[in-house]
Design an enzyme around this catalytic site. Structure first.
Site, PDB file in Angstrom:
ATOM      1  N   HIS A 130     -11.138  -3.519   2.955  1.00 36.00           N
ATOM      2  CA  HIS A 130     -11.152  -3.219   4.393  1.00 36.00           C
ATOM      3  C   HIS A 130     -12.036  -2.022   4.741  1.00 36.00           C
ATOM      4  O   HIS A 130     -12.160  -1.692   5.911  1.00 36.00           O
ATOM      5  CB  HIS A 130      -9.719  -2.983   4.863  1.00 36.00           C
ATOM      6  N   ASP A 131     -12.602  -1.348   3.745  1.00 34.84           N
ATOM      7  CA  ASP A 131     -13.466  -0.188   3.991  1.00 34.84           C
ATOM      8  C   ASP A 131     -14.946  -0.477   3.763  1.00 34.84           C
ATOM      9  O   ASP A 131     -15.782   0.406   3.990  1.00 34.84           O
ATOM     10  CB  ASP A 131     -13.078   0.968   3.048  1.00 34.84           C
ATOM     11  N   ASP A 154       0.854  -1.174   0.000  1.00 35.73           N
ATOM     12  CA  ASP A 154       0.000   0.000   0.000  1.00 35.73           C
ATOM     13  C   ASP A 154       0.898   1.233   0.000  1.00 35.73           C
ATOM     14  O   ASP A 154       1.873   1.294   0.755  1.00 35.73           O
ATOM     15  CB  ASP A 154      -0.874  -0.009   1.261  1.00 35.73           C
ATOM     16  N   ASP A 184      -3.247   4.636  -2.251  1.00 29.70           N
ATOM     17  CA  ASP A 184      -4.346   5.156  -1.453  1.00 29.70           C
ATOM     18  C   ASP A 184      -4.800   6.539  -1.943  1.00 29.70           C
ATOM     19  O   ASP A 184      -3.969   7.436  -2.121  1.00 29.70           O
ATOM     20  CB  ASP A 184      -3.852   5.262   0.003  1.00 29.70           C
ATOM     21  N   GLU A 233      -6.377   3.856  -5.948  1.00 26.94           N
ATOM     22  CA  GLU A 233      -7.695   3.983  -5.312  1.00 26.94           C
ATOM     23  C   GLU A 233      -8.220   5.395  -5.585  1.00 26.94           C
ATOM     24  O   GLU A 233      -7.543   6.374  -5.289  1.00 26.94           O
ATOM     25  CB  GLU A 233      -7.600   3.744  -3.808  1.00 26.94           C
TER      26      GLU A 233
HETATM   27  O1  TEU Z   1      -9.873   5.134   1.766  1.00 29.53           O
HETATM   28  C1  TEU Z   1     -10.315   6.243   1.054  1.00 29.53           C
HETATM   29  C2  TEU Z   1     -11.662   6.651   1.318  1.00 29.53           C
HETATM   30  O2  TEU Z   1     -12.201   7.471   0.596  1.00 29.53           O
HETATM   31  C3  TEU Z   1     -12.305   6.107   2.505  1.00 29.53           C
HETATM   32  O3  TEU Z   1     -12.269   7.081   3.484  1.00 29.53           O
HETATM   33  C4  TEU Z   1     -13.672   5.700   2.213  1.00 29.53           C
HETATM   34  O4  TEU Z   1     -14.378   6.760   1.652  1.00 29.53           O
HETATM   35  C5  TEU Z   1     -14.318   5.310   3.469  1.00 29.53           C
HETATM   36  O5  TEU Z   1     -13.544   4.346   4.074  1.00 29.53           O
HETATM   37  C6  TEU Z   1     -15.666   4.754   3.210  1.00 29.53           C
HETATM   38  O6  TEU Z   1     -16.196   4.423   4.433  1.00 29.53           O
HETATM   39  C7  TEU Z   1      -8.509   4.980   1.921  1.00 29.53           C
HETATM   40  C8  TEU Z   1      -8.230   3.746   2.744  1.00 29.53           C
HETATM   41  O7  TEU Z   1      -8.669   2.621   2.050  1.00 29.53           O
HETATM   42  C9  TEU Z   1      -8.867   3.903   4.083  1.00 29.53           C
HETATM   43  O8  TEU Z   1      -8.752   2.759   4.874  1.00 29.53           O
HETATM   44  C10 TEU Z   1      -8.217   5.087   4.770  1.00 29.53           C
HETATM   45  O9  TEU Z   1      -8.857   5.337   5.984  1.00 29.53           O
HETATM   46  C11 TEU Z   1      -8.273   6.344   3.908  1.00 29.53           C
HETATM   47  O10 TEU Z   1      -7.910   6.099   2.548  1.00 29.53           O
HETATM   48  C12 TEU Z   1      -7.273   7.360   4.432  1.00 29.53           C
HETATM   49  O11 TEU Z   1      -5.974   6.907   4.211  1.00 29.53           O
END
Ligand code: TEU
Ligand code: CA
Length: 576
Positions: A340-341, A102, A210, A268
């Site tokens: 994971h989100d 990542d 990210d 992403e």
């Molecule tokens: O996620 C990007 C992001 O836009 C997230 O905040 C997403 O909108 C949210 O999780 C939806 O609930 C990335 C990573 O995947 C995430 O884990 C991080 O928290 C975020 O960036 C900040 O680095």
């Protein structure tokens, strides 16, 4: 590295995401670690996976579970050492797979030495490495309303934090412990590219980047439209912002330009449109192999992610179909339900009660036979579900906890309804420990895990499915093997069938004379789709009785292919 060229191995690759905190705990402290991954590499290899994407293991205060990095070049002690990571890279390669890390470079941790230096004074070598702005004219810094503009951060509250030493605010699109780097400063870009080169030299095979379409901000920093949170939406100023293509082209040149061989890159990109994605991933001028788009995972958001609205099969087909069409000629898709989100797809769009096996496998069949590179998130391959936490104390995620606090204490919403929203949409649904066995703590750890395990591990676990040919895990293995063995899945065209059918997801893939018709009933009802399937036979199904009948059982999925000897014109779906 060239994105064009015949050796585009990443097009036929299947990727598996490991979220290290929750994968496997080797040293018995309740936290997943690098040796835990090494212990379970055979599980990932046996699935048929080609590439492992490892979520961040860098040194970090873990305000956002490692997406807040305080040292890009060392491993956080909770996960192990840099030697452990070298060992993992070697073990992944020895098992015939590749490893991508990542790359979190829209922001650092506020504990990163770069920020520590930058925050000290308005002068100095790193003064300009982050995004600093004065209070609004006529206001006193540090007081509500004095922020440079009205933007809210992704994790509730303002996107600006006051620093008295400088008499200025810094921008943080995520938590206040995640200050945004200033990509307009050439030294920042040089430092990031240097760090990336060091990781490639160490032996990794690429990066998952990210929020990489947030790196270029419109310098006007204009107020945004007011959202239900009361804050302004800064999105239009930084989502795929003014110089993002230039910066990523510079990155591609600086990191991969001097190298032979093809590395794996996926960006992403929340808010990216299909047209923008086509430009980012264009075979000729593109900067990345593929992007993660967000359109389909936001279909059930109403005014925001905590405000649910039901989504129908037709909506999902329209969205994913448009992505397939727009990226058909140039560019490339990535395919995911989970990461994971995101909440678990079998709970979100499947039926994790009566049709757990059927809906998990039907959703997999549909997605993983689209055109693009598929991603499996740990636990998805065994049908892991959302978790029904009864208490806010069980949640760990900063986005979730900040929202709860804001919703209950500032907006005055009833805590029970806020808890319902968390149970449905929290990122913690994806982050409960991996369920390896029916034993204590699901075989994840012999110590108390850093977050509670899902109670259903007693029956839902890897051990229970490994040797069962009718398990979700066995189905995933067959599906991945089928994908690898069937060129039409990788290179074939895509055509949506029955776009107006509210229950059935059906499409045609075609490459020369070979074709596939995928038909899946994504509902609890029995349905009979109107398709002409003459001359075709079922080559894969998730259903025990392999029926040739037109009628589909609830969540039944079938993959059809021309029967041997059938003329190439004899079979077609009645779509046109
Ligand atoms: O996620 C990007 C992001 O836009 C997230 O905040 C997403 O909108 C949210 O999780 C939806 O609930 C990335 C990573 O995947 C995430 O884990 C991080 O928290 C975020 O960036 C900040 O680095
Ligand atoms: Ca551990």
């Amino acid at each position: 590295m060239t994105i064009s060229g015949s050796n585009r191995w990443w097009k036929s690759a299947v990727v598996y995401q490991v979220y290290p905190l929750s994968f496997a705990d080797h040293n018995a402290d309740g936290i997943g670690d690098i040796h835990g991954i090494i212990d379970h590499l055979d599980h990932i290899r046996d699935l048929g996976v080609d590439v492992i994407w490892l979520s961040p293991v860098y040194r970090s205060p873990h305000d956002d579970n490692g997406y807040d990095i305080s040292d890009y070049e060392s491993v956080d002690p909770r996960f192990g050492t840099i030697e452990d990571l070298d060992q993992l890279i070697a073990a992944v390669h020895a098992n015939g797979m590749k490893l991508i890390l990542d790359l979190v470079v829209n922001h650092t941790s506020d504990e990163h030495p770069w920020f520590q230096e930058s925050r000290r004074a308005r002068e100095g070598v790193k003064a300009n490495w982050y995004i600093w702005r004065d209070p609004r004219p006529g206001t006193v810094g540090g007081e509500t309303g004095a922020e440079p503009n009205n933007w809210g951060g992704s994790f509730s509250g303002s996107a600006w934090e006051w620093v008295p030493e400088r008499g200025q605010y810094y921008l943080h699109l995520f938590s206040k412990k995640q200050p945004d780097l200033n990509w307009d400063e050439p030294q920042v870009r040089a430092a990031i590219f240097h760090m990336m080169n060091r990781w490639i030299d160490r032996g990794i095979d690429g990066f998952r980047m990210d929020v990489i379409n947030f790196i270029s901000k419109n310098p006007a920093f204009a107020d945004g439209e007011i959202l239900p949170t009361g804050f302004g939406d800064g999105g239009p100023s930084f989502v795929s912002g003014p110089l993002v293509h230039e910066y990523l082209a510079e990155m591609k040149e600086a990191v991969f330009g001097h190298r032979d061989g093809e590395y794996f890159t996926v960006g992403e990109m929340p808010g990216v449109t299909p047209e923008q994605a086509a430009r980012f991933t264009d075979q000729e001028g593109g900067q990345l192999n593929m992007v993660f788009q967000f359109e389909h995972v936001e279909l059930d958001h109403d005014t925001g992610k905590w405000d649910y609205k039901p989504v129908g099969i037709i909506d999902i087909k329209q969205s994913l179909g448009r992505w397939q069409d727009t990226l058909a000629e140039s560019g490339w898709n990535s395919l995911y339900w989970n990461n994971h989100d995101q909440p678990r797809v079998v709970s979100r769009w499947g039926n994790d009660r009566e049709y757990w096996y059927e809906s998990a496998t039907a959703l997999a069949t549909v997605l993983y036979l689209h055109r693009g590179t598929p991603y499996i998130y740990q636990g998805e391959e065994i049908g892991m579900t959302n978790v029904a936490f009864s208490d806010v104390q069980d949640f760990r995620d900063i986005e979730t906890l900040n929202y709860y606090e804001t919703a209950v204490n500032r907006l005055g919403l009833p805590s029970e309804s806020v808890l319902d929203a968390l149970r449905r949409s929290s990122r913690d649904n994806a982050r409960t420990p991996m369920q390896w066995t029916s034993e204590t703590n699901a075989g994840f750890s012999v110590a108390t895990p850093w977050m509670p395990v899902n109670e259903n591990h007693k029956w839902l676990n890897v051990a229970a499915q490994r040797n069962d040919p009718s398990s979700i895990l066995s189905f995933y293995k067959r599906l991945i093997a089928f994908r690898h063995a069937t060129p039409v899945v990788i290179d074939g065209t895509f055509e949506m069938l029955l776009p107006d059918d509210p229950h059935v997801y059906a499409f045609r893939r075609q490459l020369g004379d070979d074709k596939l018709i995928i038909v899946a009933n994504l509902s609890d009802l029995r349905v009979s789709p109107e398709l002409d399937l003459g001359g075709l036979r079922v080559v894969m199904t998730n259903h025990a009785q392999n029926s040739t009948d037109q009628e589909l059982a609830p969540w039944e999925a079938r993959v059809y292919r021309p029967s041997p000897g059938a003329g190439s014109n004899s079979a077609s779906a009645t779509n046109s």
